[in-house]
Design an enzyme around this catalytic site. Structure first.
Site, mmCIF file in Angstrom:
data_model
loop_
_atom_site.group_PDB
_atom_site.id
_atom_site.type_symbol
_atom_site.label_atom_id
_atom_site.label_comp_id
_atom_site.label_asym_id
_atom_site.label_seq_id
_atom_site.Cartn_x
_atom_site.Cartn_y
_atom_site.Cartn_z
ATOM 1 N N ARG A 173 12.307 -11.472 -6.468
ATOM 2 C CA ARG A 173 11.298 -10.423 -6.354
ATOM 3 C C ARG A 173 9.902 -11.009 -6.517
ATOM 4 N NH1 ARG A 173 12.208 -7.798 -10.677
ATOM 5 N NH2 ARG A 173 10.359 -8.506 -11.779
ATOM 6 N N TYR B 210 -2.756 7.393 10.099
ATOM 7 C CA TYR B 210 -1.326 7.598 10.281
ATOM 8 C C TYR B 210 -0.851 8.722 9.371
ATOM 9 C CZ TYR B 210 3.632 6.611 9.412
ATOM 10 O OH TYR B 210 4.988 6.723 9.219
ATOM 11 N N ASP C 93 -7.130 -0.564 7.808
ATOM 12 C CA ASP C 93 -5.810 -0.641 8.431
ATOM 13 C C ASP C 93 -6.025 -1.180 9.845
ATOM 14 O OD1 ASP C 93 -3.427 -0.180 9.796
ATOM 15 O OD2 ASP C 93 -2.951 1.634 8.661
ATOM 16 N N LYS D 24 4.741 -3.247 13.536
ATOM 17 C CA LYS D 24 4.165 -2.974 14.840
ATOM 18 C C LYS D 24 3.836 -4.269 15.589
ATOM 19 C CE LYS D 24 4.393 1.355 13.465
ATOM 20 N NZ LYS D 24 4.578 1.316 12.011
#
Length: 390
Positions: free
Chosen positions: A57, A109, A181, A206
Site C-alpha cells: 500500500r 464531471y 483536472d 481516459k
C-alpha cells in the site's frame, strides 16, 4: 536506456519521456519492460532494515515507475497514483479541514460534483460552484477561508475553457491553491503546472490509458510540502491502484503522443463536419473558430482532443442519434482508441440536478462524442447514417 531521475529526462521531448521516463531495465534480468511486482509485502533482511519496500500500500516498484512517468509527462516533480480519478480527487480534498471553503467550476464531471456536494460537504467543507470560464466569477467567489479553486478545462461536457494563468494569478493572490483536472486535454495538449496551477489531476482511465481496460487516477505537483502531505494521505487512506493496472498505463503512455495526434486530427475533422449538418443545432469544440474561447484555447493548448459536444435539440433526437451509431459505441467514459458516444444528462452527469444542468446549457438534447483513432471517413459515415434517423 535512460535513467529514471526526473532531472535527466525533463529536457527531452514529450515522446521520448512518454516511452522512457520513470523506467529503467529490470536490474535482475535486464527486461526492458517494468515488471509487474504482484506482491503485498516484502521480505526484510533483518529487524529494522529493509530494501526500500515494506508494504505494497505504501510502496510498489511498478506504481513508482508509473508515478515518475506521469509526473514527467505533466512537467511535474511528483506524481501520486490512485485507484480511480475520484480517489485522486477525494485524497486532494483531504488536504482541507472543516471550516475551509473551496471554489469549483460548475461544469465538472458529474462524479466530482457528487463527491463534493454529497460527501465532502458533510465534513464541514463548503463549496461554491461558478462558471470557471470567467476569471471574474472565480474572483467574486473567493473568501478569506478559501483554500482551493478546482477547475476542469476543457470542461465536461460543455467544452468551456479556463484561462489557467489568469486564474492562477487571482487564486494565488488570495492565498489559495489552484487545481486543474486535465483529463479532457491530456498532458500532450496542455500543461497546467507550467501555466501556474499547483496541482494537476487526471482520470488515468481516459486518454492516459487510452485502451478502456483499467480505472485509475493521478495527482501531479511540484511543491515538496504538498507532495509530502498527499503522500501521507495516499498511504493513510489507501486508495492506491494495483500493480497490474499501473503496468497497463505504463504500456499505454508509450504511445500517448501518437494517439493524441490522431485524436486531435479526428476530433477537428469531425467537429468541422458536424457544423455543416442541419440536424445539429450547435457544436461545442474549442478547435473551431466559432468557439467563444477559441483564441484562449489556442494559446494554452497545442491540440483540441477528440472530445466534441453537440446540441441535437431534444431528448428524442439525442436518443435516436446515440442509438443509431454502428462504429461509435454507446457507453460512458472517454479517451479510448475506440470511438464512444454518450448522453451526459442521463449518464455521466445524471447526479447533477436538472435545473443546474439546464442553467449551464447541458440540456437533454446534448450528446457527447469521444472520437477515437479509427479512419475518420468511417467515423463520419457512421455519424451521417445515424443522423439520417433523427
Amino acid at each position: 536506456m535512460l535513467p529514471d531521475h526526473r532531472n535527466d529526462t525533463q529536457n527531452l521531448g514529450f515522446g521520448t519521456r512518454a516511452i522512457h521516463a520513470g523506467q529503467r531495465p529490470d536490474p535482475t534480468t535486464g527486461a526492458i519492460m517494468t515488471p509487474v511486482y504482484q506482491t503485498s509485502t516484502y521480505v526484510q533482511p533483518e529487524l529494522g532494515r529493509h530494501l526500500g519496500y515494506e508494504y505494497a500500500r505504501t510502496h510498489n516498484p511498478t506504481r513508482e515507475a508509473l508515478e515518475g512517468n506521469l509526473a514527467s509527462l505533466e512537467g511535474g516533480k511528483h506524481g501520486l497514483s490512485f485507484a480511480s480519478g475520484l480517489a485522486a480527487t477525494d485524497t486532494l480534498m483531504k488536504l482541507f479541514s472543516a471550516g475551509d471553503h473551496i471554489v469549483c467550476g460548475e461544469n465538472v464531471y458529474g462524479g466530482t460534483y457528487r463527491l463534493f456536494n454529497q460527501v465532502i460537504s458533510r465534513m464541514g467543507i463548503e463549496f461554491s460552484f461558478v462558471d470557471s470560464s470567467s476569471v471574474d466569477a472565480i474572483r467574486a467567489a473567493l473568501r478569506p477561508n478559501t483554500k482551493l479553486v478546482h477547475v476542469e478545462t476543457p470542461t465536461n461536457p460543455m467544452m468551456g475553457i479556463t484561462d489557467i494563468p489568469a486564474a492562477a494569478e487571482v487564486v494565488h493572490a488570495a492565498g489559495a491553491l489552484l487545481s486543474v483536472d486535465n483529463t479532457f486535454a491530456s498532458p500532450y495538449n496542455q500543461q497546467p503546472l507550467a501555466l501556474g496551477a499547483d496541482v494537476v489531476m487526471h482520470s488515468v482511465t481516459k486518454y492516459l490509458n487510452g485502451h478502456s481496460d483499467m480505472v485509475g487516477g493521478v495527482l501531479v505537483v511540484n511543491d515538496d510540502e504538498i507532495h509530502e502531505r498527499l503522500r501521507f494521505l495516499q498511504n493513510a487512506a489507501g486508495g492506491v491502484p494495483g500493480p497490474w493496472d499501473c503496468w497497463l498505463v505504463l504500456r499505454s503512455t508509450k504511445t500517448l503522443h501518437v494517439r493524441m495526434a490522431a485524436h486531435n486530427a479526428n476530433g477537428l475533422r469531425i467537429a468541422q463536419w458536424l457544423t455543416e449538418q442541419p440536424k445539429i443545432e450547435k457544436v461545442y469544440y474549442p478547435g473551431l473558430p466559432s468557439h467563444p474561447q477559441h483564441e484562449l484555447a489556442a494559446r494554452q493548448m497545442r491540440g483540441f482532443t477528440g472530445m466534441i459536444t453537440v446540441e441535437t435539440g431534444s431528448l428524442e433526437a439525442a436518443r435516436k442519434f446515440v442509438n443509431g451509431v454502428r462504429i461509435f459505441s454507446l457507453a460512458e467514459s472517454l479517451g479510448g482508441v475506440e470511438s464512444l458516444i454518450g448522453h451526459p444528462a442521463s449518464q455521466t452527469h445524471a447526479s447533477i440536478p436538472a435545473e443546474r444542468r439546464n442553467a449551464m446549457g447541458l440540456t437533454d438534447g446534448i450528446v457527447r462524442l469521444s472520437c477515437g483513432i479509427e479512419d475518420v471517413d468511417d467515423l463520419i459515415a457512421d455519424l451521417e447514417q445515424a443522423l439520417a434517423a433523427v
